[in-house]
Motif scaffolding. Structure first.
Motif, mmCIF file in Angstrom:
data_model
loop_
_atom_site.group_PDB
_atom_site.id
_atom_site.type_symbol
_atom_site.label_atom_id
_atom_site.label_comp_id
_atom_site.label_asym_id
_atom_site.label_seq_id
_atom_site.Cartn_x
_atom_site.Cartn_y
_atom_site.Cartn_z
ATOM 1 N N PRO A 1 5.072 -11.510 -19.706
ATOM 2 C CA PRO A 1 4.490 -10.670 -18.657
ATOM 3 C C PRO A 1 2.973 -10.786 -18.591
ATOM 4 O O PRO A 1 2.294 -10.827 -19.615
ATOM 5 N N LYS A 2 2.477 -10.837 -17.375
ATOM 6 C CA LYS A 2 1.030 -10.845 -17.148
ATOM 7 C C LYS A 2 0.610 -9.419 -16.827
ATOM 8 O O LYS A 2 1.097 -8.824 -15.871
ATOM 9 N N HIS A 3 -0.304 -8.879 -17.635
ATOM 10 C CA HIS A 3 -0.765 -7.498 -17.474
ATOM 11 C C HIS A 3 -2.089 -7.514 -16.716
ATOM 12 O O HIS A 3 -3.039 -8.160 -17.137
ATOM 13 N N ILE A 4 -2.125 -6.777 -15.615
ATOM 14 C CA ILE A 4 -3.349 -6.664 -14.822
ATOM 15 C C ILE A 4 -3.810 -5.203 -14.886
ATOM 16 O O ILE A 4 -3.349 -4.360 -14.110
ATOM 17 N N PRO A 5 -4.708 -4.893 -15.827
ATOM 18 C CA PRO A 5 -5.232 -3.521 -15.923
ATOM 19 C C PRO A 5 -6.066 -3.205 -14.678
ATOM 20 O O PRO A 5 -6.731 -4.060 -14.114
ATOM 21 N N ALA A 6 -6.011 -1.944 -14.272
ATOM 22 C CA ALA A 6 -6.772 -1.468 -13.102
ATOM 23 C C ALA A 6 -6.526 -2.376 -11.892
ATOM 24 O O ALA A 6 -7.456 -2.811 -11.241
ATOM 25 N N ALA A 7 -5.263 -2.614 -11.613
ATOM 26 C CA ALA A 7 -4.891 -3.482 -10.478
ATOM 27 C C ALA A 7 -5.332 -2.871 -9.153
ATOM 28 O O ALA A 7 -5.609 -3.574 -8.203
ATOM 29 N N TRP A 8 -5.398 -1.534 -9.121
ATOM 30 C CA TRP A 8 -5.928 -0.839 -7.947
ATOM 31 C C TRP A 8 -6.468 0.508 -8.382
ATOM 32 O O TRP A 8 -6.170 0.990 -9.460
ATOM 33 N N MET A 9 -7.298 1.079 -7.511
ATOM 34 C CA MET A 9 -7.912 2.371 -7.791
ATOM 35 C C MET A 9 -7.254 3.436 -6.920
ATOM 36 O O MET A 9 -6.716 3.125 -5.851
ATOM 37 N N LEU A 10 -7.310 4.671 -7.359
ATOM 38 C CA LEU A 10 -6.730 5.785 -6.619
ATOM 39 C C LEU A 10 -7.270 5.806 -5.192
ATOM 40 O O LEU A 10 -8.472 5.750 -4.972
ATOM 41 N N GLY A 11 -6.363 5.821 -4.207
ATOM 42 C CA GLY A 11 -6.747 5.890 -2.798
ATOM 43 C C GLY A 11 -7.204 4.575 -2.196
ATOM 44 O O GLY A 11 -7.607 4.531 -1.042
ATOM 45 N N GLU A 12 -7.135 3.513 -2.942
ATOM 46 C CA GLU A 12 -7.608 2.199 -2.469
ATOM 47 C C GLU A 12 -6.624 1.547 -1.540
ATOM 48 O O GLU A 12 -5.450 1.590 -1.658
ATOM 49 N N SER B 1 0.820 -1.216 0.000
ATOM 50 C CA SER B 1 0.000 0.000 0.000
ATOM 51 C C SER B 1 0.857 1.271 0.000
ATOM 52 O O SER B 1 0.503 2.254 -0.632
ATOM 53 N N THR B 2 1.990 1.252 0.693
ATOM 54 C CA THR B 2 2.862 2.426 0.704
ATOM 55 C C THR B 2 3.386 2.715 -0.695
ATOM 56 O O THR B 2 3.395 3.876 -1.139
ATOM 57 N N GLN B 3 3.794 1.689 -1.400
ATOM 58 C CA GLN B 3 4.295 1.877 -2.762
ATOM 59 C C GLN B 3 3.172 2.346 -3.685
ATOM 60 O O GLN B 3 3.399 3.202 -4.546
ATOM 61 N N ARG B 4 1.969 1.827 -3.516
ATOM 62 C CA ARG B 4 0.838 2.291 -4.337
ATOM 63 C C ARG B 4 0.602 3.783 -4.130
ATOM 64 O O ARG B 4 0.387 4.519 -5.091
#
Length: 122
Positions: A111-122, A73-76
């Protein structure tokens, strides 16, 4: 980790980023930035396809599962803050839909691409 181990990990990470860039290009993305750095943090790849502006973190580990767990979460939050600086500096992209993606790389795999892996502030 030994000095040789750190060098090997660094090389593996750089190779993984290059592989991800090629995968993104093959899927119609235009690479805008690599290793974008600000005081708030770093974004591995910034790419655009259509109206989507993707901020992409690359994680290279021995398995995809280990790679997925390597993003905390810190890196996000750092990536999000850095993305906001990029958008402020590059106003031509202000109307784009922003997305935070993750790309997972393990030895011998595509490489495995995960679009929208997280949302802003999540």
């Amino acid at each position: 980790m030994s000095r040789d181990g750190k060098k090997q990990a660094y090389r593996f990470g750089r190779w993984a980023e290059l592989l991800c860039v090629w995968r993104l290009r093959l899927n119609g993305y235009r690479i805008l930035e690599r290793d974008y750095r600000q005081s708030t943090g770093e974004i591995d790849i910034i790419a655009k396809r259509g109206q989507v502006l993707a901020f992409i973190e690359v994680k290279a580990r021995d398995t995809s599962q280990n790679a997925a767990y390597a993003l905390g979460s810190t890196q996000r939050r750092r990536i999000e803050k850095t993305a906001m600086i990029f958008i402020a500096q590059a106003s031509q992209y202000s109307s784009c839909d922003n997305r935070f993606d993750l790309m997972l790389v393990n030895p011998g795999g595509w490489p495995k691409h995960i679009p929208a892996a997280w949302m802003l502030g999540e």
